[in-house]
Scaffold this active site. Structure first.
Site, PDB file in Angstrom:
ATOM      1  N   CYS A  24       0.869  -1.181   0.000  1.00 25.60           N
ATOM      2  CA  CYS A  24       0.000   0.000   0.000  1.00 25.60           C
ATOM      3  C   CYS A  24       0.908   1.233   0.000  1.00 25.60           C
ATOM      4  CB  CYS A  24      -0.988  -0.027   1.169  1.00 25.60           C
ATOM      5  SG  CYS A  24      -0.258   0.220   2.803  1.00 25.60           S
ATOM      6  N   THR A  25       0.424   2.335   0.510  1.00 27.45           N
ATOM      7  CA  THR A  25       1.200   3.572   0.455  1.00 27.45           C
ATOM      8  C   THR A  25       2.172   3.694   1.623  1.00 27.45           C
ATOM      9  OG1 THR A  25      -0.624   4.647  -0.711  1.00 27.45           O
ATOM     10  CG2 THR A  25       1.046   6.095   0.237  1.00 27.45           C
ATOM     11  N   GLY A  26       1.644   3.777   2.846  1.00 25.44           N
ATOM     12  CA  GLY A  26       2.494   4.023   4.012  1.00 25.44           C
ATOM     13  C   GLY A  26       2.793   2.821   4.877  1.00 25.44           C
ATOM     14  N   ASN A  27       2.172   1.675   4.574  1.00 22.12           N
ATOM     15  CA  ASN A  27       2.370   0.431   5.324  1.00 22.12           C
ATOM     16  C   ASN A  27       1.981   0.563   6.796  1.00 22.12           C
ATOM     17  OD1 ASN A  27       5.052  -1.805   6.237  1.00 22.12           O
ATOM     18  ND2 ASN A  27       3.072  -2.381   5.405  1.00 22.12           N
ATOM     19  N   THR A  28       0.914   1.358   7.035  1.00 26.48           N
ATOM     20  CA  THR A  28       0.401   1.464   8.411  1.00 26.48           C
ATOM     21  C   THR A  28      -1.080   1.111   8.508  1.00 26.48           C
ATOM     22  OG1 THR A  28      -0.086   3.824   8.154  1.00 26.48           O
ATOM     23  CG2 THR A  28       2.073   3.247   9.108  1.00 26.48           C
ATOM     24  N   CYS A  29      -1.772   0.958   7.381  1.00 24.79           N
ATOM     25  CA  CYS A  29      -3.212   0.667   7.417  1.00 24.79           C
ATOM     26  C   CYS A  29      -3.564  -0.585   6.613  1.00 24.79           C
ATOM     27  CB  CYS A  29      -4.026   1.846   6.890  1.00 24.79           C
ATOM     28  SG  CYS A  29      -3.745   3.417   7.720  1.00 24.79           S
ATOM     29  N   ARG A  30      -3.700  -0.417   5.301  1.00 23.10           N
ATOM     30  CA  ARG A  30      -4.223  -1.492   4.466  1.00 23.10           C
ATOM     31  C   ARG A  30      -3.325  -2.713   4.377  1.00 23.10           C
ATOM     32  NH1 ARG A  30      -5.222   2.217  -0.657  1.00 23.10           N
ATOM     33  NH2 ARG A  30      -3.400   3.192   0.299  1.00 23.10           N
ATOM     34  N   ASP A  53      -7.836   4.045   0.862  1.00 21.29           N
ATOM     35  CA  ASP A  53      -7.006   4.275   2.041  1.00 21.29           C
ATOM     36  C   ASP A  53      -7.871   4.842   3.172  1.00 21.29           C
ATOM     37  OD1 ASP A  53      -4.980   4.800   3.843  1.00 21.29           O
ATOM     38  OD2 ASP A  53      -3.749   5.930   2.421  1.00 21.29           O
TER      39      ASP A  53
END
Length: 151
Positions: free
Chosen positions: A11-17, A120
């Site tokens: 994903c983008t930041g590797n903190t959610c999805r 996101d």
């Protein structure tokens, strides 16, 4: 087709999805190694509180997750790379088209839903995180069924 043993979620930041997808994959496909990374991740951040709470409701724990930046090593080492959106897929294919051709898909695309994206939830309330987690969980269940079919 070779057996899929290592799955990388992006994903983008590797903190959610992608951390949620990683945890759900480990639950539904315990024989596979699941990893996650972000195309724009700041290394070492914990999973977002929203993602942690959504996983806790499913009996899964993201407490020890730390974000990591997507690397060519992680991509090369993965048997399958599943992105949360087309934009993540394009970043990878633009950077490493030959090395990754044939193993990079969106998660939804890989399970037969090519028009679906996973939005996101970052900055959203717990309801937004819960909806995202539910969508990912349904896709991971389809992934597990597809990979078990291939065995």
């Amino acid at each position: 087709m070779p057996k899929i043993e290592r799955i990388l979620f992006v994903c983008t930041g590797n903190t959610c999805r992608s951390p949620m997808a990683e945890a759900l994959c480990q639950y539904y496909l315990p024989e596979a190694e699941a990893l996650s990374a972000g195309v724009c991740a700041a290394p070492g951040l914990p999973a977002s509180i929203g993602a942690q709470e959504a996983m806790e409701r499913r009996g899964l724990n993201l407490e020890h997750h730390r974000s990591r930046t997507l690397s060519s090593y992680l991509l090369a080492d993965a048997d399958l790379v599943l992105c949360m959106s087309q934009s993540h897929k394009q970043v990878i294919l633009n950077a490493l088209p030959e090395e990754c051709s044939g193993k990079v898909f969106t998660l939804a695309e890989y399970v037969g839903l090519p028009d679906q994206e996973i939005a996101d939830p970052f900055g959203g309330d717990q309801e937004v995180y819960e909806a995202c987690a539910q969508q990912i969980e349904e896709l991971i269940k389809k992934l597990a069924a597809k990979l078990e079919e291939k065995d």
